[in-house]
Design a protein around this motif. Structure first.
Motif, PDB file in Angstrom:
ATOM      1  N   VAL A   1      21.447  -1.967 -37.148  1.00 21.17           N
ATOM      2  CA  VAL A   1      22.873  -1.985 -36.799  1.00 21.17           C
ATOM      3  C   VAL A   1      23.554  -0.779 -37.435  1.00 21.17           C
ATOM      4  O   VAL A   1      24.344  -0.057 -36.809  1.00 21.17           O
ATOM      5  N   GLY A   2      23.234  -0.528 -38.696  1.00 24.54           N
ATOM      6  CA  GLY A   2      23.800   0.636 -39.381  1.00 24.54           C
ATOM      7  C   GLY A   2      23.359   1.937 -38.751  1.00 24.54           C
ATOM      8  O   GLY A   2      24.167   2.867 -38.585  1.00 24.54           O
ATOM      9  N   VAL A   3      22.056   2.042 -38.390  1.00 22.03           N
ATOM     10  CA  VAL A   3      21.531   3.272 -37.774  1.00 22.03           C
ATOM     11  C   VAL A   3      22.229   3.550 -36.448  1.00 22.03           C
ATOM     12  O   VAL A   3      22.702   4.677 -36.185  1.00 22.03           O
ATOM     13  N   PHE A   4      22.317   2.538 -35.584  1.00 19.56           N
ATOM     14  CA  PHE A   4      22.934   2.733 -34.266  1.00 19.56           C
ATOM     15  C   PHE A   4      24.432   3.001 -34.377  1.00 19.56           C
ATOM     16  O   PHE A   4      25.009   3.782 -33.612  1.00 19.56           O
ATOM     17  N   SER A   5      25.064   2.339 -35.350  1.00 25.46           N
ATOM     18  CA  SER A   5      26.502   2.542 -35.528  1.00 25.46           C
ATOM     19  C   SER A   5      26.786   3.961 -36.008  1.00 25.46           C
ATOM     20  O   SER A   5      27.671   4.652 -35.483  1.00 25.46           O
ATOM     21  N   LYS A   6      26.061   4.416 -37.003  1.00 26.97           N
ATOM     22  CA  LYS A   6      26.291   5.752 -37.575  1.00 26.97           C
ATOM     23  C   LYS A   6      25.900   6.863 -36.609  1.00 26.97           C
ATOM     24  O   LYS A   6      26.486   7.953 -36.647  1.00 26.97           O
ATOM     25  N   SER A   7      24.905   6.611 -35.746  1.00 29.17           N
ATOM     26  CA  SER A   7      24.446   7.658 -34.822  1.00 29.17           C
ATOM     27  C   SER A   7      25.131   7.581 -33.469  1.00 29.17           C
ATOM     28  O   SER A   7      24.843   8.388 -32.580  1.00 29.17           O
ATOM     29  N   GLY A   8      26.036   6.605 -33.289  1.00 26.83           N
ATOM     30  CA  GLY A   8      26.775   6.495 -32.033  1.00 26.83           C
ATOM     31  C   GLY A   8      25.931   6.026 -30.865  1.00 26.83           C
ATOM     32  O   GLY A   8      26.288   6.255 -29.704  1.00 26.83           O
ATOM     33  N   ARG A   9      24.851   5.355 -31.094  1.00 29.14           N
ATOM     34  CA  ARG A   9      23.996   4.839 -30.019  1.00 29.14           C
ATOM     35  C   ARG A   9      24.472   3.438 -29.642  1.00 29.14           C
ATOM     36  O   ARG A   9      23.907   2.429 -30.038  1.00 29.14           O
ATOM     37  N   VAL A  10      25.521   3.409 -28.852  1.00 29.25           N
ATOM     38  CA  VAL A  10      26.163   2.135 -28.528  1.00 29.25           C
ATOM     39  C   VAL A  10      25.289   1.265 -27.639  1.00 29.25           C
ATOM     40  O   VAL A  10      25.202   0.048 -27.815  1.00 29.25           O
ATOM     41  N   ASP A  11      24.656   1.893 -26.653  1.00 30.99           N
ATOM     42  CA  ASP A  11      23.799   1.110 -25.747  1.00 30.99           C
ATOM     43  C   ASP A  11      22.663   0.429 -26.506  1.00 30.99           C
ATOM     44  O   ASP A  11      22.355  -0.745 -26.267  1.00 30.99           O
ATOM     45  N   GLU A  12      22.023   1.195 -27.398  1.00 29.90           N
ATOM     46  CA  GLU A  12      20.951   0.611 -28.206  1.00 29.90           C
ATOM     47  C   GLU A  12      21.482  -0.492 -29.116  1.00 29.90           C
ATOM     48  O   GLU A  12      20.823  -1.508 -29.343  1.00 29.90           O
ATOM     49  N   LEU A  13      22.736  -0.293 -29.595  1.00 31.84           N
ATOM     50  CA  LEU A  13      23.357  -1.308 -30.448  1.00 31.84           C
ATOM     51  C   LEU A  13      23.579  -2.603 -29.679  1.00 31.84           C
ATOM     52  O   LEU A  13      23.287  -3.699 -30.180  1.00 31.84           O
ATOM     53  N   VAL A  14      24.092  -2.475 -28.433  1.00 33.18           N
ATOM     54  CA  VAL A  14      24.333  -3.670 -27.613  1.00 33.18           C
ATOM     55  C   VAL A  14      23.022  -4.409 -27.345  1.00 33.18           C
ATOM     56  O   VAL A  14      22.945  -5.630 -27.428  1.00 33.18           O
ATOM     57  N   LYS A  15      21.961  -3.641 -27.019  1.00 36.35           N
ATOM     58  CA  LYS A  15      20.661  -4.268 -26.769  1.00 36.35           C
ATOM     59  C   LYS A  15      20.154  -4.979 -28.028  1.00 36.35           C
ATOM     60  O   LYS A  15      19.616  -6.093 -27.964  1.00 36.35           O
ATOM     61  N   LEU A  16      20.335  -4.304 -29.168  1.00 38.25           N
ATOM     62  CA  LEU A  16      19.915  -4.919 -30.436  1.00 38.25           C
ATOM     63  C   LEU A  16      20.664  -6.221 -30.677  1.00 38.25           C
ATOM     64  O   LEU A  16      20.069  -7.234 -31.071  1.00 38.25           O
ATOM     65  N   LEU A  17      21.965  -6.214 -30.423  1.00 37.49           N
ATOM     66  CA  LEU A  17      22.768  -7.419 -30.643  1.00 37.49           C
ATOM     67  C   LEU A  17      22.336  -8.556 -29.721  1.00 37.49           C
ATOM     68  O   LEU A  17      22.315  -9.724 -30.123  1.00 37.49           O
ATOM     69  N   ARG A  18      21.982  -8.220 -28.480  1.00 36.41           N
ATOM     70  CA  ARG A  18      21.514  -9.252 -27.544  1.00 36.41           C
ATOM     71  C   ARG A  18      20.164  -9.832 -28.026  1.00 36.41           C
ATOM     72  O   ARG A  18      19.945 -11.038 -27.947  1.00 36.41           O
TER      73      ARG A  18
END
Length: 572
Positions: free
Chosen positions: A515-532
């Motif tokens: 979550v921290g990696v995707f948030s800091k790197s601006g990878r929103v799509d990957e963040l959404v997939k991770l959250l799902r």
């Protein structure tokens, strides 16, 4: 003198052939003090009914016997003491491996003579042939012999007993059961020895209820209760979770004066009550056995110690160790380790350290397993100098290949900021032929990651793969954390994808890091997939990560995802 015999039956010939093949043919020498006196020769009728020689004898095997040729096909016993002489002669044949087959042949012929009665020694030698065949894996011959002996009232019982004993020695318990059933169907009543054999077979197969039934049958037949049969009874009752019933039977048998191996029975009973945490009864039996000097089995002490450790009774544990020392029973490494690791788990690290020091003061000798346990305890307590001292003592005693001890020391060096000492220790470990495990690699990568030494992290990862040490969840969390700290988010994503490809599950540590990696790197799509994925796998978020993920979605203008996130996750 040459000995010849009539052609044996197929079953006899197979036995003779088997026994004759065990050793090269040699000149026959009877290993017996018996010799046929000249005045007794008329007890034997010389028969040359066949020109076929005995399968196990050659013509030269004639120099050590009287001049008269004997076939031992007896038709008359005219001399009163000829029966004793014949028994002694047969025993002489049975005693020598080179002539025991002929002994069986002559025994079979002697049985046809009405006046001949084999004595106990002859019967023992005859039935010994069955167990010899079983030990040599000649099962077909053994079955043939058993069929022959089955109709011989003098030898049948002993033959079946020997057969079952032979199968038990080879762990062929199904065959033992089959022989016992054949014995019963033939109308041969088993004796105490046969019951012991069949009880052992059922016990080894795990059919404890059948063992109890057989013991009851043995008792109802009013046969002698042997120490071995009672042992199988008590062990079976213990396995069935009936120690109280076993204790009652033990008390009853003791009052009746039945011969028991009390030492082994006390061992079973004490272990049974200790296992179910019946402290009072176990203690009473232990003191009773100690008074009678019946404590000889180290397993009993281990069970009692385990019970006291689980109950958190330090003083009682030390008392048991003192009893062991007083009885000159070695306090093994396993027992010392059980005490240290048990109190470490149940009562805390400080208690474990104190108990270890008490054991050493009592003269107990720590082994590799105990050393590994106490080193871990000292490392976790932060007593680093003690850990190093014990580790050096362990090495001095020759225990220099313990991976667990090395793992604890490497982790300690990592936590105290001593990566060079850790690397030196691992190098020494490799020189001694001890291969680093995944825990050691995880500790090394963690300490180098905290120092931002990414070159060393990458080198360790490659070495781990080259040595075919499979990375675990901690390995991936460690390496991703190291690259996250270094700001290399692409490498974080690479290792995360590899972890998920290999079926890695999302726990809070891994999910929180990504979550921290995707948030800091601006990878929103990957963040959404991770959250799902986290929602599907029911992985929670703490306050910090919850806010981090929420802010990343809000900053990207993803209002729908924000609402979904707020409704799907709660702070844990």
């Amino acid at each position: 003198m040459a000995i010849s015999s009539s052609s044996p039956s197929s079953g006899d010939w197979s036995l003779a052939s088997f026994l004759s093949c065990r050793k090269p043919h040699k000149t026959l020498k009877l290993q017996s003090s018996f010799s046929i006196p000249t005045w007794n020769v008329r007890a034997f009728q010389v028969i040359n009914s066949s020109s076929c020689p005995s399968p196990i004898l050659e013509d030269q095997a004639s120099t050590n016997l009287p001049d008269t040729e004997v076939d031992l096909k007896f038709q008359e016993l005219q001399i009163p003491d000829a029966e004793d002489s014949l028994n002694e002669f047969l025993c002489g044949l049975f005693h020598d491996p080179e002539t025991e087959a002929m002994g069986y042949e002559q025994y079979a012929k002697a049985k046809k003579v009405a006046n001949f009665r084999p004595n106990k020694s002859t019967l023992e030698h005859a039935t010994r042939l069955v167990i010899s065949c079983i030990r040599a894996r000649k099962f077909k011959i053994a079955r043939t012999l058993l069929e022959v002996f089955k109709s011989d009232g003098d030898v049948a019982l002993s033959a079946f007993n020997s057969t079952m004993r032979g199968y038990n020695e080879l762990h062929m318990y199904k065959s033992t059961i089959s022989v016992f059933e054949k014995m019963i169907s033939a109308g041969i009543g088993p004796d105490s020895g046969c019951y012991c054999r069949i009880m052992e077979a059922y016990f080894r197969k795990g059919d404890y209820r059948k063992v109890v039934e057989l013991f009851q049958e043995l008792k109802s037949e009013k046969l002698d209760l042997t120490p071995l049969s009672t042992q199988f009874l008590f062990k079976s009752l213990s396995k069935l979770g009936k120690p109280v019933e076993a204790l009652e039977i033990f008390r009853s048998m003791s009052k009746e004066g039945i011969s028991l191996d009390s030492s082994k029975i006390y061992s079973v009973l004490i272990s049974s009550f200790a296992t179910i945490r019946e402290v009072k009864v176990a203690e009473e039996l232990f003191k009773e056995a100690e008074t009678k000097k019946m404590l000889r089995d180290p397993t009993v002490f281990l069970r009692l110690i385990t019970m006291y450790v689980e109950e958190g009774l330090v003083d009682k544990t030390i008392e048991v160790v003192k009893v062991m020392k007083g009885a000159n029973i070695r306090v093994s490494d396993n027992i010392c380790c059980a005490v240290v690791s048990g109190f470490s788990r149940k009562s805390g690290l400080l208690t474990a350290a104190k108990v270890f020091e008490d054991l050493i003061l009592m003269g107990c000798q720590a082994g590799q397993v105990t050393y590994a346990s106490i080193i871990n305890v000292y490392c976790r307590l932060g007593l680093h100098s003690k850990a190093e001292m014990v580790f050096k003592e362990m090495e001095a005693k020759g225990f220099d290949k313990c991976v667990v001890a090395y793992s604890s020391m490497v982790a300690m060096y990592g936590k105290t900021g001593r990566p060079r000492d850790a690397m030196k220790l691992v190098a020494k470990m490799k020189e001694r032929g001890c291969k680093p495990n995944v825990w050691i690699y995880n500790s090394l990568m963690d300490m180098h990651g905290r120092d931002n030494n990414m070159r060393q992290v990458a080198k360790l990862w490659s070495e781990m793969k080259r040595r075919k040490v499979s990375p675990d969840k901690v390995s991936y969390t460690t390496v991703i954390g190291a690259y996250n700290k270094a700001g290399d988010f692409d490498m974080c994503l690479r290792y995360y994808n590899e972890y998920r490809t290999h079926g890695g599950a999302l726990d809070k540590a891994m999910a929180g890091m990504m979550v921290g990696v995707f948030s800091k790197s601006g990878r929103v799509d990957e963040l959404v997939k991770l959250l799902r994925d986290m929602k599907e796998e029911r992985t929670g978020l703490d306050v910090r990560l919850y806010r981090s993920a929420l802010n990343a979605l809000a900053d990207s203008g993803m209002e729908m995802q924000v609402k979904w996130f707020q409704s799907s996750f709660e702070v844990t």
